[in-house]
Design a protein around this motif. Structure first.
Motif, mmCIF file in Angstrom:
data_model
loop_
_atom_site.group_PDB
_atom_site.id
_atom_site.type_symbol
_atom_site.label_atom_id
_atom_site.label_comp_id
_atom_site.label_asym_id
_atom_site.label_seq_id
_atom_site.Cartn_x
_atom_site.Cartn_y
_atom_site.Cartn_z
ATOM 1 N N PRO A 166 58.307 73.700 76.782
ATOM 2 C CA PRO A 166 58.756 73.250 75.471
ATOM 3 C C PRO A 166 57.747 72.295 74.835
ATOM 4 O O PRO A 166 57.164 71.453 75.519
ATOM 5 C CB PRO A 166 60.069 72.529 75.789
ATOM 6 C CG PRO A 166 60.592 73.246 76.981
ATOM 7 C CD PRO A 166 59.382 73.596 77.796
ATOM 8 N N ARG A 167 57.535 72.453 73.532
ATOM 9 C CA ARG A 167 56.570 71.677 72.760
ATOM 10 C C ARG A 167 55.133 71.895 73.237
ATOM 11 O O ARG A 167 54.235 71.144 72.865
ATOM 12 C CB ARG A 167 56.902 70.177 72.793
ATOM 13 C CG ARG A 167 58.149 69.789 72.010
ATOM 14 C CD ARG A 167 57.868 69.672 70.519
ATOM 15 N NE ARG A 167 59.081 69.365 69.777
ATOM 16 C CZ ARG A 167 59.355 68.167 69.264
ATOM 17 N NH1 ARG A 167 58.481 67.184 69.399
ATOM 18 N NH2 ARG A 167 60.475 67.959 68.605
ATOM 19 N N GLU B 152 60.027 75.366 70.597
ATOM 20 C CA GLU B 152 59.152 74.746 69.581
ATOM 21 C C GLU B 152 57.688 74.768 70.011
ATOM 22 O O GLU B 152 56.980 73.756 69.989
ATOM 23 C CB GLU B 152 59.613 73.321 69.252
ATOM 24 C CG GLU B 152 60.993 73.290 68.613
ATOM 25 C CD GLU B 152 61.346 71.973 67.948
ATOM 26 O OE1 GLU B 152 61.174 70.938 68.594
ATOM 27 O OE2 GLU B 152 61.774 71.978 66.785
ATOM 28 N N LEU B 153 57.242 75.957 70.414
ATOM 29 C CA LEU B 153 55.844 76.107 70.811
ATOM 30 C C LEU B 153 54.935 76.070 69.583
ATOM 31 O O LEU B 153 55.360 76.401 68.481
ATOM 32 C CB LEU B 153 55.628 77.451 71.532
ATOM 33 C CG LEU B 153 56.486 77.735 72.754
ATOM 34 C CD1 LEU B 153 56.048 79.045 73.396
ATOM 35 C CD2 LEU B 153 56.404 76.584 73.745
#
Lengths: 336, 336
Positions: A252-253, A277-278
């Motif tokens: 994630p992220r 939320e890549l």
């Protein structure tokens, strides 16, 4: 002059007249050229290119046109490689397109691309490029190394796009030619780089460059089972399933850099990109200066990636050899 | 208490015992809930969720547990909405996961999500949330507006992820509920926002909020023919083909924000992302503070998006209505 052209999914040997020069352009005698996966894609119809492929090269400036004596003196006889994107300015278009105006000439809307889009490349005795595209090669860099400047610059592009200092490690998905260069470039900036690949011999090459490796047995889909969570992952499998696979492995992220330009659509579920939320960053050509500096410093040595060097006149055999599974970089060399 | 649960692709009315509270949690009496496309996805099996859906709500704090008298006094009777991601800390997990340690609680590895993952939601008389998830609603914001805080926060997330000041305009692909909120949020930061949609009535709604619109006739694939080159594009079609489409419309070096969480794979060619060096940003939940501030300031008014309000006990009929083509936001209201 001797030149090879794309014909029926192979290279055909022909005789062409030596290309004429526009003002501000240079005629370069090819000394050595590299075969890239994009060349193999071109044989399969990429960009419907029917000319002479070849965009990784080192050569010698033979002639320049429409420039001052000083400029001429500076370039004639110089060993060079060259940027492959030929922008508005060099093609005589005025006004410049909105990307050239922003100095994003590698994204010029009207660009031709050496050996890829509407401009003949380096699988020939001579090629032409705008003088502004040329980069002189220092004496300390051999032809065998210089021929890697273009793909190495593409690997370096990641360092221009991603704030590498925020990461402690990176993963590279794939163990082919480009993946190997990418891992080496990342290793110059990070203490830990892990390569995920299917070929133990290729992974062994990477380990000799201080890259950690993970062998993924069986089908590439086994990578789906990799449980590692990766904050920075570079997809360089050269496979259309790369994105689907890589987005599962990125945490994630996290940041996922896409390098494969394989043609063909693969089914992708996009919700993991959204839910995690890549940031997915497409990455293509890079600055040659950085690549030349890395070769000069000795921080990256691409020579272990060379599988075999063929004489230029055997380019058809060379490209067939390059298509064999497991073969790394194949070079063409103009005999003296 | 009255509650609805997912059963055979619809909502089934049941009677549940009122949920018990962990220390640090609050019991909230729902006043109003919104039906989101994610709820419709849940009916189709998303997350295999079989509990009570509903993650957009406004309610009144009825009870809190295990807190000081001062904290109790602060919250009891307060009109609130709440963040939907319930992280490690509130679930009693120690040590915290690596995302909670970095304060990325919305990406907690062990999170439950209100009405979506393993925690009952707002299509019921009561719901529970950790007190830390609650946000008080100022008196100037009506229930009808407050119920939009959660999706509006998701729209605001884009402003936290993208440096909006580097753009002069933005495009939104899609004209549904989320697309409408996104366009309104972007319009607070940019002088020009263009919405591409298929429904003239929905586009008319957007125009009343000073958003430019382009009607795309016929099939959604017609958008492929859109020749506009967009530096910032938000994909909010809610369709699995969104990525494939949007990457074609985004200009070289442009930013493409993905908002759709539609489940299902669509064929995507990834080479345009690479060749154009796009940055694709997945975007999910956002900060509630920003959304509440936008509603309070009057800069965004979501009320024109309300299609119809049903009493809570008619939730099954409401969700069937919400599934009809062209229907915008459907609300559920607990009768006094």
């Amino acid at each position: 002059m001797l030149a090879f052209v794309v014909q029926r999914q192979n290279l055909k040997r022909t005789n062409k007249t030596r290309p004429r020069l526009r003002p501000g352009w240079a005629l370069v005698r090819a000394r050595m050229a590299g075969i890239c996966n994009t060349d193999l894609e071109i044989l399969r119809g990429y960009h419907n290119f029917c000319g002479t492929p070849g965009h990784e090269f080192v050569g010698e400036v033979q002639e320049v046109a429409g420039v001052s004596a000083a400029v001429e003196k500076r370039w004639i006889g110089k060993r060079v490689t060259g940027e492959i994107n030929i922008p508005c300015h060099a093609l005589g278009f005025r006004p410049l397109c909105r990307f050239c105006k922003r100095s994003l000439t590698r994204h010029c809307e009207r660009r031709k691309v050496l050996g890829i889009v509407a401009h003949d490349g380096a699988f020939a005795e001579y090629l032409t490029l705008p003088i502004e595209n040329l980069h002189a090669i220092p004496d300390s860099i051999s032809d065998e190394m210089a021929v890697f400047v273009e793909p190495l610059a593409a690997a370096c592009e990641i360092l221009d796009q991603v704030n590498i200092k925020q990461f402690r490690e990176a993963a590279v998905l794939g163990d082919g030619k480009l993946a190997q260069l990418i891992a080496r470039v990342l290793r110059t900036a990070l203490p830990r780089v892990v390569m995920y690949g299917k070929h133990s011999d290729k992974l062994a090459l990477a380990r000799r460059a201080r890259i950690e490796t993970k062998l993924v047995l069986g089908d590439v889909s086994d990578l789906r089972r990799v449980k590692d969570n990766l904050a920075l992952l570079v997809e360089a499998t050269g496979s259309p399933t790369g994105l689907a696979l890589a987005q599962q492995m990125t945490e994630p992220r996290g940041t996922l850099v896409l390098k494969s330009t394989f043609h063909g659509a693969a089914p992708v579920e996009t919700w993991p990109i959204v839910v995690k939320e890549l940031t997915v960053v497409g990455s293509r050509c890079g600055r040659f200066e950085k690549a030349i500096a890395l070769l000069r410093s000795g921080k990256v040595d691409p020579r272990p990636l060379i599988a075999r060097t063929f004489p230029l006149h055997e380019a058809s055999a060379a490209i067939m050899f390059a298509q064999k599974s497991g073969v790394m970089k194949v070079l063409l060399k103009k005999e003296a």
